[in-house]
Design a protein around this motif. Structure first.
Motif, PDB file in Angstrom:
ATOM      1  N   LYS A  48       0.850  -1.203   0.000  1.00 48.59           N
ATOM      2  CA  LYS A  48       0.000   0.000   0.000  1.00 48.59           C
ATOM      3  C   LYS A  48       0.882   1.249   0.000  1.00 48.59           C
ATOM      4  O   LYS A  48       1.029   1.943   1.021  1.00 48.59           O
ATOM      5  CB  LYS A  48      -0.925   0.001   1.220  1.00 48.59           C
ATOM      6  N   PRO A  49       1.514   1.567  -1.139  1.00 52.25           N
ATOM      7  CA  PRO A  49       2.421   2.718  -1.195  1.00 52.25           C
ATOM      8  C   PRO A  49       1.752   4.043  -0.844  1.00 52.25           C
ATOM      9  O   PRO A  49       2.434   4.991  -0.442  1.00 52.25           O
ATOM     10  CB  PRO A  49       2.922   2.708  -2.647  1.00 52.25           C
ATOM     11  N   ASP A  50       0.418   4.118  -0.967  1.00 50.41           N
ATOM     12  CA  ASP A  50      -0.284   5.346  -0.613  1.00 50.41           C
ATOM     13  C   ASP A  50      -0.227   5.627   0.895  1.00 50.41           C
ATOM     14  O   ASP A  50      -0.514   6.747   1.331  1.00 50.41           O
ATOM     15  CB  ASP A  50      -1.745   5.283  -1.066  1.00 50.41           C
ATOM     16  N   LEU A  51       0.157   4.624   1.691  1.00 51.44           N
ATOM     17  CA  LEU A  51       0.247   4.800   3.149  1.00 51.44           C
ATOM     18  C   LEU A  51       1.630   5.248   3.608  1.00 51.44           C
ATOM     19  O   LEU A  51       1.820   5.515   4.798  1.00 51.44           O
ATOM     20  CB  LEU A  51      -0.109   3.494   3.866  1.00 51.44           C
ATOM     21  N   ILE A  52       2.595   5.339   2.696  1.00 56.04           N
ATOM     22  CA  ILE A  52       3.981   5.618   3.090  1.00 56.04           C
ATOM     23  C   ILE A  52       4.090   6.891   3.911  1.00 56.04           C
ATOM     24  O   ILE A  52       4.652   6.903   5.015  1.00 56.04           O
ATOM     25  CB  ILE A  52       4.900   5.706   1.848  1.00 56.04           C
ATOM     26  N   LYS A  53       3.548   7.988   3.396  1.00 53.55           N
ATOM     27  CA  LYS A  53       3.747   9.257   4.103  1.00 53.55           C
ATOM     28  C   LYS A  53       3.016   9.278   5.446  1.00 53.55           C
ATOM     29  O   LYS A  53       3.481   9.899   6.401  1.00 53.55           O
ATOM     30  CB  LYS A  53       3.325  10.440   3.236  1.00 53.55           C
ATOM     31  N   TYR A  54       1.911   8.571   5.551  1.00 53.26           N
ATOM     32  CA  TYR A  54       1.190   8.537   6.824  1.00 53.26           C
ATOM     33  C   TYR A  54       1.924   7.663   7.841  1.00 53.26           C
ATOM     34  O   TYR A  54       1.974   7.977   9.034  1.00 53.26           O
ATOM     35  CB  TYR A  54      -0.230   8.018   6.600  1.00 53.26           C
ATOM     36  N   THR A 105       4.942   9.740   8.868  1.00 55.82           N
ATOM     37  CA  THR A 105       4.530  10.917   9.629  1.00 55.82           C
ATOM     38  C   THR A 105       4.092  10.550  11.044  1.00 55.82           C
ATOM     39  O   THR A 105       4.437  11.233  12.015  1.00 55.82           O
ATOM     40  CB  THR A 105       3.387  11.649   8.904  1.00 55.82           C
ATOM     41  N   ALA A 106       3.337   9.473  11.169  1.00 55.80           N
ATOM     42  CA  ALA A 106       2.904   9.022  12.496  1.00 55.80           C
ATOM     43  C   ALA A 106       4.109   8.726  13.378  1.00 55.80           C
ATOM     44  O   ALA A 106       4.143   9.071  14.572  1.00 55.80           O
ATOM     45  CB  ALA A 106       2.025   7.780  12.362  1.00 55.80           C
ATOM     46  N   TYR A 107       5.113   8.127  12.797  1.00 56.86           N
ATOM     47  CA  TYR A 107       6.344   7.803  13.530  1.00 56.86           C
ATOM     48  C   TYR A 107       7.082   9.074  13.945  1.00 56.86           C
ATOM     49  O   TYR A 107       7.543   9.201  15.084  1.00 56.86           O
ATOM     50  CB  TYR A 107       7.221   6.939  12.636  1.00 56.86           C
ATOM     51  N   ASP A 162      -2.162  -7.297   6.862  1.00 62.63           N
ATOM     52  CA  ASP A 162      -3.459  -6.645   6.664  1.00 62.63           C
ATOM     53  C   ASP A 162      -3.991  -5.989   7.949  1.00 62.63           C
ATOM     54  O   ASP A 162      -5.073  -5.407   7.945  1.00 62.63           O
ATOM     55  CB  ASP A 162      -4.494  -7.637   6.130  1.00 62.63           C
ATOM     56  N   SER A 163      -3.230  -6.056   9.043  1.00 64.09           N
ATOM     57  CA  SER A 163      -3.644  -5.420  10.305  1.00 64.09           C
ATOM     58  C   SER A 163      -3.047  -4.013  10.383  1.00 64.09           C
ATOM     59  O   SER A 163      -2.120  -3.753  11.163  1.00 64.09           O
ATOM     60  CB  SER A 163      -3.202  -6.268  11.506  1.00 64.09           C
ATOM     61  N   ILE A 164      -3.574  -3.124   9.571  1.00 67.12           N
ATOM     62  CA  ILE A 164      -2.996  -1.782   9.441  1.00 67.12           C
ATOM     63  C   ILE A 164      -3.037  -1.027  10.768  1.00 67.12           C
ATOM     64  O   ILE A 164      -2.060  -0.380  11.158  1.00 67.12           O
ATOM     65  CB  ILE A 164      -3.748  -0.985   8.353  1.00 67.12           C
ATOM     66  N   TRP A 165      -4.150  -1.133  11.490  1.00 64.00           N
ATOM     67  CA  TRP A 165      -4.272  -0.372  12.736  1.00 64.00           C
ATOM     68  C   TRP A 165      -3.258  -0.837  13.771  1.00 64.00           C
ATOM     69  O   TRP A 165      -2.653  -0.023  14.480  1.00 64.00           O
ATOM     70  CB  TRP A 165      -5.691  -0.520  13.297  1.00 64.00           C
ATOM     71  N   LEU A 203      -0.160   1.240  15.387  1.00 61.18           N
ATOM     72  CA  LEU A 203      -0.109   1.389  16.842  1.00 61.18           C
ATOM     73  C   LEU A 203       1.278   1.042  17.388  1.00 61.18           C
ATOM     74  O   LEU A 203       1.865   1.826  18.149  1.00 61.18           O
ATOM     75  CB  LEU A 203      -1.167   0.491  17.491  1.00 61.18           C
ATOM     76  N   ILE A 204       1.807  -0.113  17.004  1.00 63.55           N
ATOM     77  CA  ILE A 204       3.127  -0.506  17.504  1.00 63.55           C
ATOM     78  C   ILE A 204       4.205   0.427  16.973  1.00 63.55           C
ATOM     79  O   ILE A 204       5.151   0.792  17.695  1.00 63.55           O
ATOM     80  CB  ILE A 204       3.428  -1.973  17.131  1.00 63.55           C
ATOM     81  N   HIS A 205       4.080   0.843  15.729  1.00 58.33           N
ATOM     82  CA  HIS A 205       5.018   1.785  15.117  1.00 58.33           C
ATOM     83  C   HIS A 205       5.054   3.092  15.919  1.00 58.33           C
ATOM     84  O   HIS A 205       6.129   3.640  16.195  1.00 58.33           O
ATOM     85  CB  HIS A 205       4.575   2.048  13.677  1.00 58.33           C
ATOM     86  N   ILE A 206       3.893   3.584  16.314  1.00 59.65           N
ATOM     87  CA  ILE A 206       3.805   4.819  17.098  1.00 59.65           C
ATOM     88  C   ILE A 206       4.395   4.622  18.494  1.00 59.65           C
ATOM     89  O   ILE A 206       5.126   5.496  19.006  1.00 59.65           O
ATOM     90  CB  ILE A 206       2.336   5.297  17.177  1.00 59.65           C
ATOM     91  N   LEU A 207       4.116   3.486  19.115  1.00 58.06           N
ATOM     92  CA  LEU A 207       4.664   3.213  20.452  1.00 58.06           C
ATOM     93  C   LEU A 207       6.190   3.141  20.423  1.00 58.06           C
ATOM     94  O   LEU A 207       6.864   3.616  21.343  1.00 58.06           O
ATOM     95  CB  LEU A 207       4.080   1.909  20.996  1.00 58.06           C
TER      96      LEU A 207
END
Length: 459
Positions: free
Chosen positions: A272-278, A281-283, A327-330, A334-338
């Motif tokens: 899902k390359p469209d999610l790269i910037k998000y 950015t979240a990180y 496929d567990s995007i959320w 979440l772990i990426h942000i933590l």
């Protein structure tokens, strides 16, 4: 603009104002217009736009960082011996901004050359960019060690620095690919040139603000006359600094490996390359949030034990990331942000500790070499980043990575390991090494008290 003057005891220990903290912090916003690009985008720029193999790009980034083994300490020695009406360190920020911008544009330029010519161009321009980066970044980091002698103020000052740094990372992660598309009008090679030119001009302005708003208050003992080799010997006898040197190298492997693998992970593993910037950015926002709470944490937890806790948590979370389904995007976010939250305080903690080790050297030897203290430390970070990029490139090459095509299961597994298991194991190693750091709060208080008494006698 502030000139340097002989520091008296009141100036030396005076709490610094918010304006100066903000002014100093903005410098790392400027540096991260470069560093965030190097960490997140340079490797994939070389493989997917510039057109060299992952192995060649990773090797090139490692070799050029080895050159920094010589330039960082040399720059530290030069900066420590610089004498101007504006101080030792601040003038370099004024002189180096525009040359740095030019070198960055050249690095992100794709010449019409064969494979061999492109590789030579990459080696030459990247080396030039990192050389000028060293000329500015070593004095900038050393500046934090001479603005104030108060340990908590140092932590707050450097926290502002890394809040700005992670803000820069967030901006770069969110806007860069869009800027490349917009400014290049669909031409990626042109878009990267214009984007780096824009970032370079903004960074030069920010470096000028640092020059204008900060003040150097701490100077070496008036009788000090040492050779650069003696400064280096002092560091090698400084156990707390040696621990931090190893720690910075190891932690930068963790950070750069995760950052460098993130785009490959979202683009090729998640699909899902469209999610790269998000995702990036979240990180970045999580890192900034973590940095912002560092002064609060250090009021309740000793720096040493806080670092052990943070790196242990980072290691566990990174390893858990391996088991997140694609496929567990959320859950992935979440772990990426933590992980970002737990890594965020790391940078202000380590750099405030470096300033503390400069005090330790002066306390033990009667000599102070602030820029040398930070320059060798910066080298360890650069080497850690290069080892991470080399590792990513080696894994991709071994697993059969082909740019801009669907990847094999083996390649996808390699990408997953480089963003999870590998940095997680390195983070746990960092937590173990931190056990050998000896400058706890009580020891620092003793050192600061005795240095204060010496300064008073020298007046």
């Amino acid at each position: 603009m502030n000139g340097i003057k002989n520091n008296d005891e009141r100036d030396y220990f005076t709490p610094i104002k918010l304006k100066e903290k903000l002014g100093y912090g903005l410098g790392d916003l400027g540096f991260n217009f470069y560093w965030a690009n190097i960490s997140a985008f340079l490797l994939i720029f070389y493989t997917d736009v510039f057109g060299i193999s992952a192995a060649a790009a990773g090797t090139m980034m490692l070799v050029t960082r080895i050159v920094d083994a010589f330039t960082d300490p040399i720059m530290g020695a030069i900066a420590d011996r610089t004498k101007t009406r504006y101080g030792k360190f601040r003038p370099y920020l004024l002189w180096g901004g525009l040359p740095m911008a030019g070198a960055a544009v050249l690095t992100y330029t794709t010449p019409d050359l064969g494979d061999g010519g492109k590789l030579i161009w990459a080696y030459g321009t990247y080396t030039l960019m990192m050389l000028i980066y060293t000329i500015i970044s070593v004095p900038y980091s050393a500046l934090s060690g001479v603005i104030t002698a108060r340990s908590q103020d140092r932590t707050e000052l450097i926290s502002f620095r890394f809040i700005a740094a992670f803000t820069g990372t967030t901006l770069v992660n969110f806007f860069t690919l869009d800027l490349v598309e917009i400014l290049g009008n669909g031409d990626e090679t042109l878009g990267w040139q214009y984007t780096m030119g824009l970032y370079g001009i903004l960074a030069a302005v920010l470096f000028g603000i640092v020059f204008a708003t900060t003040k150097e208050r701490i100077t070496p003992p008036v009788q000090q006359k040492t050779k650069a080799i003696n400064d280096l010997k002092d560091l090698l006898k400084n156990r707390p600094w040696m621990v931090l040197f190893a720690l910075a190298l190891i932690i930068m492997i963790t950070i750069t490996m995760r950052a460098g693998a993130s785009i490959y992970y979202i683009k090729y593993y998640v699909g899902k390359p469209d999610l790269i910037k998000y995702f990036l950015t979240a990180y970045g926002l999580a890192l900034a949030a973590g940095a912002s709470i560092t002064p609060i944490l250090t009021k309740f937890i000793d720096k040493k034990y806080l670092m052990i806790l943070l790196m242990s948590t980072t290691g566990v979370l990174s390893i858990l990331f391996f088991f997140v389904p694609k496929d567990s995007i959320w859950l992935m976010f979440l772990i990426h942000i933590l992980i970002g939250l737990t890594l965020g305080p790391k940078s202000p903690l380590v750099f405030s500790m470096y300033a503390d080790t400069a005090d330790y050297t002066e306390w033990k030897t009667g000599r102070r070499a602030t820029a040398m203290t930070f320059s060798a430390a910066i080298f360890s970070q650069k080497l850690g980043g290069a080892l991470a990029s080399f590792g990513i490139g080696a894994v991709l090459a071994t697993m059969g990575y082909v740019a801009n095509e669907a990847q094999t299961d083996a390649t996808q597994t390699g990408i997953l390991i480089t963003i999870s298991i590998a940095p997680g194991a390195v983070a746990l190693l960092a937590a173990f090494i931190m056990r050998y750091y000896t400058l706890d709060n009580n020891t620092l208080e003793k050192i600061q008290t005795e240095l204060k008494e010496k300064k008073a006698i020298q007046q």
